[in-house]
Design a protein around this motif. Structure first.
Motif, PDB file in Angstrom:
ATOM      1  N   HIS A  88      49.324  50.986  46.838  1.00 26.64           N
ATOM      2  CA  HIS A  88      50.069  49.849  46.298  1.00 26.64           C
ATOM      3  C   HIS A  88      48.992  48.917  45.742  1.00 26.64           C
ATOM      4  O   HIS A  88      47.979  48.856  46.162  1.00 26.64           O
ATOM      5  CB  HIS A  88      50.909  49.416  47.018  1.00 26.64           C
ATOM      6  N   TRP A  89      49.604  48.133  44.596  1.00 22.59           N
ATOM      7  CA  TRP A  89      48.701  47.243  43.848  1.00 22.59           C
ATOM      8  C   TRP A  89      48.209  46.050  44.721  1.00 22.59           C
ATOM      9  O   TRP A  89      47.256  45.805  44.527  1.00 22.59           O
ATOM     10  CB  TRP A  89      49.675  46.537  42.779  1.00 22.59           C
ATOM     11  N   TRP A  90      48.959  45.569  45.722  1.00 20.77           N
ATOM     12  CA  TRP A  90      48.275  44.633  46.591  1.00 20.77           C
ATOM     13  C   TRP A  90      47.180  45.085  47.559  1.00 20.77           C
ATOM     14  O   TRP A  90      46.220  44.231  47.923  1.00 20.77           O
ATOM     15  CB  TRP A  90      49.313  44.232  47.458  1.00 20.77           C
ATOM     16  N   GLY A  95      40.930  41.760  50.441  1.00 18.58           N
ATOM     17  CA  GLY A  95      39.743  41.074  50.828  1.00 18.58           C
ATOM     18  C   GLY A  95      40.424  39.809  51.290  1.00 18.58           C
ATOM     19  O   GLY A  95      39.595  38.958  51.912  1.00 18.58           O
ATOM     20  N   VAL A  96      41.329  39.388  50.216  1.00 16.59           N
ATOM     21  CA  VAL A  96      41.893  37.822  50.369  1.00 16.59           C
ATOM     22  C   VAL A  96      43.083  37.630  51.056  1.00 16.59           C
ATOM     23  O   VAL A  96      43.615  36.541  51.300  1.00 16.59           O
ATOM     24  CB  VAL A  96      41.660  37.319  49.136  1.00 16.59           C
ATOM     25  N   LEU A  97      43.884  38.769  51.287  1.00 15.92           N
ATOM     26  CA  LEU A  97      45.168  38.637  51.656  1.00 15.92           C
ATOM     27  C   LEU A  97      45.398  38.813  53.161  1.00 15.92           C
ATOM     28  O   LEU A  97      44.948  39.676  53.683  1.00 15.92           O
ATOM     29  CB  LEU A  97      46.089  39.948  51.128  1.00 15.92           C
ATOM     30  N   PRO A  98      45.575  37.841  54.062  1.00 14.33           N
ATOM     31  CA  PRO A  98      45.722  37.834  55.582  1.00 14.33           C
ATOM     32  C   PRO A  98      47.061  39.157  55.904  1.00 14.33           C
ATOM     33  O   PRO A  98      47.714  39.214  54.945  1.00 14.33           O
ATOM     34  CB  PRO A  98      46.587  36.653  55.939  1.00 14.33           C
ATOM     35  N   PRO A  99      46.599  39.922  56.901  1.00 13.82           N
ATOM     36  CA  PRO A  99      47.364  41.191  57.213  1.00 13.82           C
ATOM     37  C   PRO A  99      49.089  40.477  57.082  1.00 13.82           C
ATOM     38  O   PRO A  99      50.042  41.255  56.587  1.00 13.82           O
ATOM     39  CB  PRO A  99      47.093  41.501  58.550  1.00 13.82           C
ATOM     40  N   GLU A 146      37.298  31.388  43.064  1.00 16.81           N
ATOM     41  CA  GLU A 146      37.419  33.145  42.693  1.00 16.81           C
ATOM     42  C   GLU A 146      38.587  33.825  43.774  1.00 16.81           C
ATOM     43  O   GLU A 146      39.779  34.223  43.240  1.00 16.81           O
ATOM     44  CB  GLU A 146      36.481  33.884  42.940  1.00 16.81           C
ATOM     45  N   ALA A 147      38.645  33.161  45.119  1.00 20.48           N
ATOM     46  CA  ALA A 147      39.909  33.801  46.023  1.00 20.48           C
ATOM     47  C   ALA A 147      40.964  32.834  45.698  1.00 20.48           C
ATOM     48  O   ALA A 147      42.170  33.666  45.621  1.00 20.48           O
ATOM     49  CB  ALA A 147      39.307  33.120  47.430  1.00 20.48           C
ATOM     50  N   LEU A 148      40.910  31.609  45.162  1.00 22.11           N
ATOM     51  CA  LEU A 148      42.241  30.820  44.806  1.00 22.11           C
ATOM     52  C   LEU A 148      42.962  31.619  43.393  1.00 22.11           C
ATOM     53  O   LEU A 148      43.923  31.972  43.662  1.00 22.11           O
ATOM     54  CB  LEU A 148      41.825  29.432  44.465  1.00 22.11           C
ATOM     55  N   ASP A 149      41.959  31.982  42.656  1.00 20.01           N
ATOM     56  CA  ASP A 149      42.686  32.886  41.623  1.00 20.01           C
ATOM     57  C   ASP A 149      43.245  34.001  41.798  1.00 20.01           C
ATOM     58  O   ASP A 149      44.374  34.277  41.476  1.00 20.01           O
ATOM     59  CB  ASP A 149      41.470  33.247  40.679  1.00 20.01           C
ATOM     60  N   ALA A 150      42.606  34.914  42.880  1.00 24.81           N
ATOM     61  CA  ALA A 150      43.115  35.961  43.216  1.00 24.81           C
ATOM     62  C   ALA A 150      44.655  35.755  43.930  1.00 24.81           C
ATOM     63  O   ALA A 150      45.366  36.657  43.682  1.00 24.81           O
ATOM     64  CB  ALA A 150      42.184  36.727  44.155  1.00 24.81           C
TER      65      ALA A 150
END
Length: 286
Positions: A88-90, A95-99, A146-150
């Motif tokens: 899926h897209w997420w 790498g930046v999304l907490p579980p 970069e992480a903020l943009d993501a």
């Protein structure tokens, strides 16, 4: 209260058990059909162990489940693959999304309806890019650009559920504090209020404001989300957001209590039509 993965495993196992019995199969017969030991089927059905999406497809095929929407939902509960075995897209943002956030998105992506009380910020599905950036910068302090943009990209990509066919049905009750709290500066907030007014006129969105004049209310202890799913109510779940994690409530008595609380909030909130006028008044400086 449980974390997301535990809830997903248990709900997935319970649904697979119902589908197996509905197909007239014992756990041993199901195991033989897919070439497993009976204990593996039992562990999956009790939520004692995780299960790969590929294994879920095997079981669904063995049980003769062809309904696409149900198959997709169960595969999402199993992991980050769709019915064709694609991520899926997420998954691209793992790498930046907490579980806990990935769990929330996976449920949101397959829900047919979402009821939410918000007491501090605009719901993510209704945020403008500027507002989302301001909120994310504060909530995830210390991130590089970069992480903020993501994370902002993720927030905006989530909003596609309101444009899907069929779209997610969103019912939101917003405490007046959500509208009064100036996030990102006057210009950002003005555009956010305009976005809320536009969204409130969509047929799949029901937006109500709970004004300060309503006084103390049942939701004063904090925000919550109720997810409802197509095909089965057994997968419905309440999500309570915490600073570092999310808690999931799945017992029927909990679901009923939060559903009744949300109904009470809707009764005490302004009507959708009056809410539009109220938001417009705040936007005009009233």
């Amino acid at each position: 209260m449980q974390n997301g993965p535990a809830v997903r495993r248990r709900k997935l196992g319970a649904e697979l058990r119902m589908l197996r019995t509905g197909a007239g199969l014992t756990s041993g017969e199901a195991a033989r059909l897919v070439g497993w030991h009976q204990s593996k089927v039992s562990r999956i059905e009790t939520g004692a162990s995780g299960v790969k999406p590929a294994d879920v497809r095997l079981l669904l095929d063995a049980y003769g489940v062809v309904e696409g929407q149900l198959r997709e939902l169960l595969l999402v509960l199993a992991g980050s693959e769709d019915t064709a075995g694609r991520h899926h897209w997420w998954h691209a943002y793992r790498g930046v999304l907490p579980p806990a956030y990935r769990d929330f998105i996976s449920l949101e992506s397959q829900a047919s309806a979402m009821r939410t009380l918000e007491t501090s910020v605009v719901p993510g599905l209704l945020q403008t890019p500027e507002y989302a950036r301001a909120v994310t910068r504060v909530a995830a302090d210390g991130l590089d650009d970069e992480a903020l943009d993501a994370l902002v990209e993720v927030r905006l990509a989530r909003q596609d559920v309101l444009r899907n066919e069929p779209p997610l049905e969103l019912s939101a009750v917003l405490d007046e504090a959500v509208l009064r709290r100036e996030v990102g500066g006057p210009g950002v907030m003005a555009r956010q209020l305009k976005r809320l007014m536009e969204a409130a006129q969509l047929p799949q969105v029901r937006l109500q404001v709970l004004p300060f004049a309503a006084g103390a209310h049942v939701g004063i202890t904090g925000p919550f989300v109720i997810f409802s799913f197509p095909s089965t109510s057994d997968l419905n779940v309440v999500v309570l957001d915490q600073l570092t994690s999310s808690l999931y409530l799945e017992r029927k008595e909990d679901l009923q209590a939060y559903a009744e609380a949300f109904n009470t909030l809707q009764i005490h909130a302004l009507s959708p039509e009056d809410s539009l006028d109220y938001i417009a008044g705040i936007g005009d400086g009233a």
